[in-house]
Design a protein around this motif. Structure first.
Motif, PDB file in Angstrom:
ATOM      1  N   LYS A 262      44.016  32.359  38.946  1.00 29.57           N
ATOM      2  CA  LYS A 262      45.246  33.105  38.646  1.00 29.57           C
ATOM      3  C   LYS A 262      45.713  32.790  37.230  1.00 29.57           C
ATOM      4  CE  LYS A 262      48.442  33.850  41.700  1.00 29.57           C
ATOM      5  NZ  LYS A 262      49.464  33.742  42.768  1.00 29.57           N
ATOM      6  N   GLY A 263      46.266  33.803  36.596  1.00 27.34           N
ATOM      7  CA  GLY A 263      46.788  33.626  35.247  1.00 27.34           C
ATOM      8  C   GLY A 263      45.765  33.977  34.186  1.00 27.34           C
ATOM      9  N   VAL A 264      46.222  33.946  32.937  1.00 29.74           N
ATOM     10  CA  VAL A 264      45.376  34.298  31.792  1.00 29.74           C
ATOM     11  C   VAL A 264      44.873  33.020  31.136  1.00 29.74           C
ATOM     12  CG1 VAL A 264      45.318  35.421  29.543  1.00 29.74           C
ATOM     13  CG2 VAL A 264      46.603  36.467  31.425  1.00 29.74           C
ATOM     14  N   THR A 265      43.568  32.864  31.036  1.00 34.04           N
ATOM     15  CA  THR A 265      42.955  31.685  30.425  1.00 34.04           C
ATOM     16  C   THR A 265      42.256  32.102  29.136  1.00 34.04           C
ATOM     17  OG1 THR A 265      42.582  30.718  32.609  1.00 34.04           O
ATOM     18  CG2 THR A 265      41.324  29.784  30.773  1.00 34.04           C
ATOM     19  N   GLU A 266      42.610  31.464  28.042  1.00 41.29           N
ATOM     20  CA  GLU A 266      42.029  31.810  26.746  1.00 41.29           C
ATOM     21  C   GLU A 266      40.517  31.588  26.760  1.00 41.29           C
ATOM     22  OE1 GLU A 266      42.587  30.662  22.022  1.00 41.29           O
ATOM     23  OE2 GLU A 266      44.051  29.975  23.501  1.00 41.29           O
ATOM     24  N   ILE A 269      37.305  36.212  30.393  1.00 41.79           N
ATOM     25  CA  ILE A 269      37.608  37.622  30.632  1.00 41.79           C
ATOM     26  C   ILE A 269      38.820  37.703  31.554  1.00 41.79           C
ATOM     27  CG2 ILE A 269      36.748  39.753  31.722  1.00 41.79           C
ATOM     28  CD1 ILE A 269      33.948  38.931  30.767  1.00 41.79           C
ATOM     29  N   CYS A 270      39.792  38.490  31.169  1.00 43.53           N
ATOM     30  CA  CYS A 270      41.017  38.577  31.961  1.00 43.53           C
ATOM     31  C   CYS A 270      41.243  40.004  32.450  1.00 43.53           C
ATOM     32  CB  CYS A 270      42.220  38.122  31.136  1.00 43.53           C
ATOM     33  SG  CYS A 270      42.075  36.413  30.575  1.00 43.53           S
ATOM     34  N   GLY A 271      41.907  40.113  33.597  1.00 46.14           N
ATOM     35  CA  GLY A 271      42.181  41.429  34.154  1.00 46.14           C
ATOM     36  C   GLY A 271      43.266  41.358  35.198  1.00 46.14           C
ATOM     37  N   ARG A 272      43.400  42.447  35.941  1.00 50.95           N
ATOM     38  CA  ARG A 272      44.437  42.515  36.961  1.00 50.95           C
ATOM     39  C   ARG A 272      43.788  42.904  38.289  1.00 50.95           C
ATOM     40  NH1 ARG A 272      49.705  41.976  36.373  1.00 50.95           N
ATOM     41  NH2 ARG A 272      49.546  42.048  34.090  1.00 50.95           N
ATOM     42  N   VAL A 273      44.179  42.220  39.361  1.00 52.34           N
ATOM     43  CA  VAL A 273      43.590  42.463  40.677  1.00 52.34           C
ATOM     44  C   VAL A 273      43.961  43.864  41.167  1.00 52.34           C
ATOM     45  CG1 VAL A 273      43.537  41.743  43.099  1.00 52.34           C
ATOM     46  CG2 VAL A 273      43.602  40.023  41.269  1.00 52.34           C
ATOM     47  N   ARG A 274      42.933  44.611  41.575  1.00 47.44           N
ATOM     48  CA  ARG A 274      43.171  45.946  42.123  1.00 47.44           C
ATOM     49  C   ARG A 274      43.247  45.902  43.646  1.00 47.44           C
ATOM     50  NH1 ARG A 274      39.813  51.467  40.724  1.00 47.44           N
ATOM     51  NH2 ARG A 274      38.151  50.557  41.982  1.00 47.44           N
ATOM     52  N   THR A 275      42.257  45.279  44.279  1.00 48.10           N
ATOM     53  CA  THR A 275      42.249  45.186  45.750  1.00 48.10           C
ATOM     54  C   THR A 275      41.710  43.837  46.187  1.00 48.10           C
ATOM     55  OG1 THR A 275      40.039  46.205  45.842  1.00 48.10           O
ATOM     56  CG2 THR A 275      41.946  47.678  46.165  1.00 48.10           C
ATOM     57  N   ALA A 301      39.788  31.333  51.912  1.00 48.66           N
ATOM     58  CA  ALA A 301      40.871  30.430  51.486  1.00 48.66           C
ATOM     59  C   ALA A 301      41.309  30.756  50.065  1.00 48.66           C
ATOM     60  CB  ALA A 301      40.407  28.981  51.581  1.00 48.66           C
ATOM     61  N   ALA A 302      40.337  31.016  49.181  1.00 45.51           N
ATOM     62  CA  ALA A 302      40.660  31.347  47.791  1.00 45.51           C
ATOM     63  C   ALA A 302      41.370  32.687  47.714  1.00 45.51           C
ATOM     64  CB  ALA A 302      39.387  31.369  46.948  1.00 45.51           C
ATOM     65  N   ALA A 303      40.959  33.632  48.573  1.00 46.02           N
ATOM     66  CA  ALA A 303      41.553  34.974  48.552  1.00 46.02           C
ATOM     67  C   ALA A 303      43.019  34.965  48.976  1.00 46.02           C
ATOM     68  CB  ALA A 303      40.748  35.909  49.460  1.00 46.02           C
ATOM     69  N   GLU A 304      43.387  33.997  49.802  1.00 44.65           N
ATOM     70  CA  GLU A 304      44.778  33.939  50.280  1.00 44.65           C
ATOM     71  C   GLU A 304      45.765  33.674  49.147  1.00 44.65           C
ATOM     72  OE1 GLU A 304      44.786  31.040  53.367  1.00 44.65           O
ATOM     73  OE2 GLU A 304      43.658  32.305  54.784  1.00 44.65           O
ATOM     74  N   ASP A 310      47.998  40.837  40.615  1.00 43.64           N
ATOM     75  CA  ASP A 310      48.018  39.530  39.947  1.00 43.64           C
ATOM     76  C   ASP A 310      47.155  39.577  38.685  1.00 43.64           C
ATOM     77  OD1 ASP A 310      49.618  38.305  41.791  1.00 43.64           O
ATOM     78  OD2 ASP A 310      48.019  37.141  42.757  1.00 43.64           O
ATOM     79  N   ALA A 311      47.622  38.904  37.621  1.00 41.65           N
ATOM     80  CA  ALA A 311      46.787  38.695  36.432  1.00 41.65           C
ATOM     81  C   ALA A 311      45.844  37.529  36.730  1.00 41.65           C
ATOM     82  CB  ALA A 311      47.659  38.392  35.226  1.00 41.65           C
ATOM     83  N   VAL A 312      44.541  37.726  36.451  1.00 48.44           N
ATOM     84  CA  VAL A 312      43.546  36.690  36.766  1.00 48.44           C
ATOM     85  C   VAL A 312      42.559  36.544  35.611  1.00 48.44           C
ATOM     86  CG1 VAL A 312      43.661  36.969  39.281  1.00 48.44           C
ATOM     87  CG2 VAL A 312      42.073  38.383  37.948  1.00 48.44           C
TER      88      VAL A 312
END
Length: 324
Positions: A262-266, A269-275, A301-304, A310-312
């Protein structure tokens, strides 16, 4: 592999009048090996199988079984047996009579035929079905009988042309396991044709990936999956994400080789969760990155911890690159 070569296809070519066919086919199949011809419809895999069985002639090249050329022999003179998708059982004959038919042609004694039929039925878990007719059997049972009939001919090479494609998913899975058991128990040499990648991965010692009449790659299931030689193989085997680079090349990454945080890491590759979709013991997360959607597999567990919008950040643990 130090086992002897059971089947050799040497620079084989077979073209049809419309221009379709196969070209430059070179394959060595070793004794006791299970080799699968895999590819989309029309790629040439069944053409190759039918030339092996003698149902199609070759234009050039050679086919050798146990070191002897068979390219000019009719099907009944070749040391092969073929199992088709459509079972091809005689409907007016009982199971026992269907199995005995090929042995009777070989002039084997009645007592020996009876023993062989019993052995064949036991091998495919069909003992007690001797007096049934094909119309009284399920599709899976008919295909078991067809496999037993082929095995009783004691072929040097067993040929199977999409034998499970007419069966429903659960029966197909059972039949795969049965075929794998029989092949290992008898140590028979098998050439199998399918368009089902899961089937090929589950059954094969090696896979021949076909596309438009030529071989794209030959390798173990692990080699084909982990190190696909071409972009076609990468796209055909399993799920794969392709990210286009500025130079026109493509970077490929499997969904299971992506770590999502989760979040933007320098630097990532960053994006936004669609589904987020839970698929049993794991989850599929689709992430919008610019105008592309990247698919990743994560634990439940990670998906929860991750929700749509969310920005990831995405970390690729293993990639392949394919030139433009």
């Amino acid at each position: 592999m130090d086992k002897k070569i059971k089947l050799k296809i040497a620079d084989m070519k077979k073209h049809y009048k419309n221009g379709d066919g196969v070209d430059g086919i070179n394959i060595d199949v070793h004794e006791g090996e299970f080799v699968t011809m895999l590819g989309p419809s029309g790629c040439g895999k069944s053409t190759i199988l039918r030339t092996l069985g003698g149902f199609l002639s070759v234009d050039s090249g050679d086919i050798l079984i146990d070191g002897v050329s068979v390219k000019n022999l009719p099907p009944e003179k070749r040391p092969t047996a073929m199992v088709f998708q459509s079972y091809n059982l005689w409907p007016h004959m009982t199971v026992s009579e269907n199995l005995a038919f090929g042995l009777e042609i070989k002039k084997i004694s009645k007592n020996e035929i009876k023993a062989e039929v019993e052995r064949g039925l036991a091998l495919v878990n069909m003992s007690g079905f001797e007096k049934k007719y094909p119309g009284q059997l399920s599709g899976g049972q008919q295909q078991r009988v067809a496999i037993a009939r082929a095995l009783l001919l004691k072929p040097s090479v067993l040929l199977l042309d999409e034998p499970f494609s007419a069966l429903d998913a659960k029966i197909r899975s059972q039949m795969r396991e049965e075929l794998k058991r029989i092949q290992e128990e008898l140590n028979i040499t098998v050439v199998f044709v399918t368009h089902d990648q899961e089937e090929a991965m589950a059954l094969s010692h090696r896979i021949v990936v076909m596309n438009k009449g030529v071989i794209e790659q030959i390798g173990t299931p692990e080699e084909i999956y982990d190190r696909p030689a071409t972009q076609f193989v990468a796209s055909f085997i399993g799920d794969m994400n392709f990210l286009m680079e500025n130079d026109g090349s493509a970077m490929a990454v499997r969904p299971e080789d992506i770590v999502i945080t989760k979040g933007v890491t320098e630097g990532q590759i960053c994006g936004r969760v669609r589904t987020v979709m839970v698929l049993g013991h794991y989850a599929e997360i689709n992430v919008e990155v610019g105008d592309q959607v990247i698919k990743a597999y994560v634990t439940r567990a990670a998906a929860e911890e991750i929700k749509p919008r969310d920005a990831v950040s995405l970390l690729f643990t293993k990639t392949c690159k394919y030139c433009a």
